[in-house]
Enzyme design. Structure first.
Site, PDB file in Angstrom:
ATOM      1  CG  ASP A  44      -6.262  -3.428  -4.000  1.00  0.00           C
ATOM      2  OD1 ASP A  44      -6.779  -2.469  -3.395  1.00  0.00           O
ATOM      3  OD2 ASP A  44      -5.046  -3.657  -3.996  1.00  0.00           O
ATOM      4  CB  SER A  65      -0.983  -0.034   1.174  1.00  0.00           C
ATOM      5  OG  SER A  65      -2.030   0.894   0.979  1.00  0.00           O
ATOM      6  CG  HIS A  71      -5.738  -2.216  -0.299  1.00  0.00           C
ATOM      7  ND1 HIS A  71      -4.905  -2.064  -1.380  1.00  0.00           N
ATOM      8  CD2 HIS A  71      -5.220  -1.446   0.692  1.00  0.00           C
ATOM      9  CE1 HIS A  71      -3.924  -1.235  -1.068  1.00  0.00           C
ATOM     10  NE2 HIS A  71      -4.085  -0.853   0.185  1.00  0.00           N
TER      11      HIS A  71
END
Length: 320
Positions: free
Chosen positions: A258, A164, A290
């Site tokens: 995601d 991320s 995600h």
């Protein structure tokens, strides 16, 4: 005289389980992770310790050393992997149970000496503090400024990884390495990296893109162009060309469901059609959201993703 109206309460711009951001830029952290103790991790056989990298800024890292053979002749030096945790530049920690567990599993499975970086968080330390800390940690690891790295690490086999916001950090470190003296990076792993932009790309949710832009501007109030700052949007006009990525191999991963998937696909396509001379591989986990591998590390797709990461580090993952 007209009566003075009371001040309007600061409006909430983004509200999620982990934090709340207001229109003024103020942020509330709604939960703080516990600290996983360093030492021997019985689940993986990995031993960890915490080290200070820069006392002036408070930059530190947790080192992860896999179990070694009792026969010294069988103990070759290990690749060194520098890991950057996610959390939107605002939350999370290298020593939280979630990231401690994941990096310990990665170190054990891939046979790497991992350096998980405890970089400074925004908004108290706005971006680029996180990027600067990541750069300092990379150079520190490459120079083996710790006895574990000197004794067990192979500085000639250096990898970067992050999820991320951590994946975003990996990209920006690789770009910076093309403009400043830097160690050779053999491979980089971008796990569900966070990128953005003011114009949605095909498949991107417009409302989510707006929320992510607000989060980015909270982390980086000085962002030039907001979500089109080149650090957030590598394909923005004026961004450094992707041919400047300074690593030899790249693995980009996302989940089919995601919220970052559309941007990740666009990034991978842009890299592979650029003049970059490295080898790139792509992994998309079917049906997954995600950073699912953090929440359910024992599921089949998380195990498959780990296998692909291990193969990439070993140089056994074919380019796509």
């Amino acid at each position: 005289m007209p009566m003075e109206l009371p001040a309007v309460a600061d409006e909430v711009a983004v509200d999620c389980d982990a934090f709340r951001i207001y229109r003024s830029g103020k942020m509330d952290r709604l939960c703080r992770p516990a600290r996983a103790p360093a030492g021997l991790d019985p689940a993986t056989g990995v031993t960890t310790k915490d080290v200070v990298i820069d006392a002036g800024t408070g930059l530190s890292a947790r080192l992860f050393l896999p179990a070694r053979s009792s026969d010294p002749s069988k103990n070759t030096k290990l690749p060194v992997l520098v890991f950057f945790h996610g959390g939107a530049f605002l939350i999370e920690s290298a020593v939280s149970p979630q990231y401690h567990g994941y990096v310990a599993s990665l170190a054990a499975a891939a046979g790497v000496l991992a350096v998980s970086v405890e970089y400074r968080l925004a908004p108290e330390h706005p971006v680029p503090a996180a990027y600067d800390d990541a750069w300092t940690a990379l150079r520190w690891a490459a120079e083996a400024q710790d006895e574990w790295l000197a004794e067990h690490g192979d500085g000639a086999r250096l990898f970067l990884a992050g999820d991320s916001a951590g994946g975003n950090i990996v990209h920006n470190v690789l770009i910076r390495a093309s403009f400043e003296p830097a160690p050779r990076v053999e491979g980089a792993i971008l796990l569900h990296p966070w990128f953005g932009g003011s114009t949605v790309v095909v498949g991107e949710d417009e409302a989510m893109a707006r929320d992510m832009a607000v989060i980015w501007e909270c982390a980086c109030p000085g962002a030039v162009g907001g979500a089109d700052d080149p650090r957030m949007n590598p394909m923005a006009p004026g961004a450094p060309g992707l041919e400047n990525l300074r690593c030899e191999r790249l693995l980009v991963c996302t989940g089919e469901k995601d919220w970052a998937a559309a941007r990740d696909r666009a990034y991978y396509a842009a890299v592979t059609t650029s003049a970059w001379r490295g080898g790139a591989s792509w992994v998309e986990s079917e049906g997954e959201g995600h950073v699912f591998f953090l929440q359910k590390p024992d599921c089949a797709n998380a195990k498959e993703l780990m296998d692909r990461i291990v193969a990439f580090i070993a140089g056994q993952l074919s380019e796509q």
